[in-house]
Design a protein around this motif. Sequence first.
Motif, mmCIF file in Angstrom:
data_model
loop_
_atom_site.group_PDB
_atom_site.id
_atom_site.type_symbol
_atom_site.label_atom_id
_atom_site.label_comp_id
_atom_site.label_asym_id
_atom_site.label_seq_id
_atom_site.Cartn_x
_atom_site.Cartn_y
_atom_site.Cartn_z
ATOM 1 N N GLY A 1 0.805 -1.213 0.000
ATOM 2 C CA GLY A 1 0.000 0.000 0.000
ATOM 3 C C GLY A 1 0.836 1.260 0.000
ATOM 4 N N ALA A 2 2.106 1.138 -0.392
ATOM 5 C CA ALA A 2 2.992 2.308 -0.431
ATOM 6 C C ALA A 2 2.950 3.008 -1.784
ATOM 7 C CB ALA A 2 4.422 1.893 -0.121
ATOM 8 N N ARG B 1 -1.435 8.493 -5.920
ATOM 9 C CA ARG B 1 -0.781 9.703 -5.416
ATOM 10 C C ARG B 1 0.721 9.574 -5.580
ATOM 11 N NH1 ARG B 1 -3.288 13.023 -1.530
ATOM 12 N NH2 ARG B 1 -1.235 14.005 -1.418
ATOM 13 N N TYR B 2 1.273 10.203 -6.650
ATOM 14 C CA TYR B 2 2.696 10.092 -6.921
ATOM 15 C C TYR B 2 3.539 10.736 -5.832
ATOM 16 C CZ TYR B 2 2.044 8.245 -11.670
ATOM 17 O OH TYR B 2 1.733 7.457 -12.746
ATOM 18 N N ASP B 3 3.020 11.769 -5.185
ATOM 19 C CA ASP B 3 3.790 12.396 -4.113
ATOM 20 C C ASP B 3 4.051 11.398 -2.992
ATOM 21 O OD1 ASP B 3 1.079 12.369 -3.520
ATOM 22 O OD2 ASP B 3 1.048 14.368 -2.622
ATOM 23 N N HIS B 4 3.009 10.651 -2.621
ATOM 24 C CA HIS B 4 3.169 9.629 -1.580
ATOM 25 C C HIS B 4 4.041 8.485 -2.068
ATOM 26 C CE1 HIS B 4 0.631 11.077 1.694
ATOM 27 N NE2 HIS B 4 -0.228 11.497 0.780
ATOM 28 N N ASN C 1 7.531 7.482 -0.375
ATOM 29 C CA ASN C 1 7.669 6.170 0.264
ATOM 30 C C ASN C 1 8.877 5.402 -0.279
ATOM 31 O OD1 ASN C 1 5.428 6.589 1.893
ATOM 32 N ND2 ASN C 1 4.018 5.608 0.457
ATOM 33 N N ILE C 2 9.102 5.492 -1.584
ATOM 34 C CA ILE C 2 10.273 4.816 -2.158
ATOM 35 C C ILE C 2 11.555 5.431 -1.608
ATOM 36 C CG2 ILE C 2 11.564 4.407 -4.287
ATOM 37 C CD1 ILE C 2 8.822 4.164 -5.709
ATOM 38 N N ASN C 3 11.599 6.748 -1.489
ATOM 39 C CA ASN C 3 12.787 7.399 -0.936
ATOM 40 C C ASN C 3 13.044 6.997 0.512
ATOM 41 O OD1 ASN C 3 13.530 8.795 -3.258
ATOM 42 N ND2 ASN C 3 12.275 10.576 -2.761
ATOM 43 N N LEU D 1 16.916 -0.316 9.154
ATOM 44 C CA LEU D 1 15.646 -0.964 8.822
ATOM 45 C C LEU D 1 15.601 -1.289 7.329
ATOM 46 C CD1 LEU D 1 12.846 -1.838 9.857
ATOM 47 C CD2 LEU D 1 12.018 0.459 9.323
ATOM 48 N N LYS D 2 15.588 -2.558 6.991
ATOM 49 C CA LYS D 2 15.488 -3.003 5.608
ATOM 50 C C LYS D 2 14.015 -3.069 5.216
ATOM 51 C CE LYS D 2 16.525 -6.884 2.539
ATOM 52 N NZ LYS D 2 17.084 -8.266 2.462
ATOM 53 N N ILE D 3 13.650 -2.405 4.118
ATOM 54 C CA ILE D 3 12.248 -2.315 3.701
ATOM 55 C C ILE D 3 12.107 -2.806 2.264
ATOM 56 C CG2 ILE D 3 10.239 -0.806 3.428
ATOM 57 C CD1 ILE D 3 11.723 1.214 5.246
ATOM 58 N N SER D 4 11.080 -3.599 2.012
ATOM 59 C CA SER D 4 10.713 -3.992 0.654
ATOM 60 C C SER D 4 9.305 -3.489 0.377
ATOM 61 C CB SER D 4 10.748 -5.520 0.495
ATOM 62 O OG SER D 4 12.039 -6.035 0.731
ATOM 63 N N ILE D 5 9.149 -2.711 -0.690
ATOM 64 C CA ILE D 5 7.832 -2.257 -1.126
ATOM 65 C C ILE D 5 7.308 -3.254 -2.154
ATOM 66 C CG2 ILE D 5 6.584 -0.490 -2.442
ATOM 67 C CD1 ILE D 5 8.319 1.606 -1.144
ATOM 68 N N ILE D 6 6.112 -3.762 -1.923
ATOM 69 C CA ILE D 6 5.594 -4.843 -2.762
ATOM 70 C C ILE D 6 4.174 -4.536 -3.215
ATOM 71 C CG2 ILE D 6 5.148 -7.339 -2.873
ATOM 72 C CD1 ILE D 6 7.019 -7.620 -0.415
#
Length: 213
Positions: free
Chosen positions: A105-106, A110-113, A117-119, A129-134
Amino acid sequence: MKNKAIIFAGGTISGLNNINLINDVNINELYSICVDRGVDFAIENKIKIDIAIGDFDSTSKESIVFLRKHNIETLVFNKDKDMTDMELALNFCIENDVNEVYLFGATGTRYDHSISNINLLKTYYEKGLKISIIDEKNYIFYINKSTIIKKVDRNISILPTNEKCVFSLYGTKWELKNHHLKFGSSLTISNEFVNDANIEILSGNMFVILSKD
């Protein structure tokens, strides 16, 4: 508290099965954090909620009642704040010794969000903190050291996060050796796995995106 967590945020949530794309993960063994509208998704899909975080301005009234009825821990913040609900959730992870997060849900309309979130992948990696956006089409993570990624049925793209990104790439259709990848270059978009991909970083850091149409 568990050292691995899953976060359901307020964007478009899809592709839960993709959590196992490059790692073996049991969702039921992860600490479950729901951010704002992510609460609605979890309740609708009968997913356990360990804690709900946010200002809840886009959470349904029915979900708010559910949280109260089931005595689910909730951290409520004022809508007028200096960071997004997403970053509040990531700070909670840091404060509670979580070291790995699978984030759904990242991304969304909304491209701003989405870009913010990717940054955050880089910002919080540097905090431990290791993060994976899926989602259904993408699996996104950040690396700053040499990494081997097992072969999967997806394209692999590499996006530098600074101007000093020098690396070698092996195990793909288009390989590179000691290449200086300039920020904003599209050279490394939509490469293809031949074997496991070996990224040898000489300097700099990058986002890696495993994607499919």
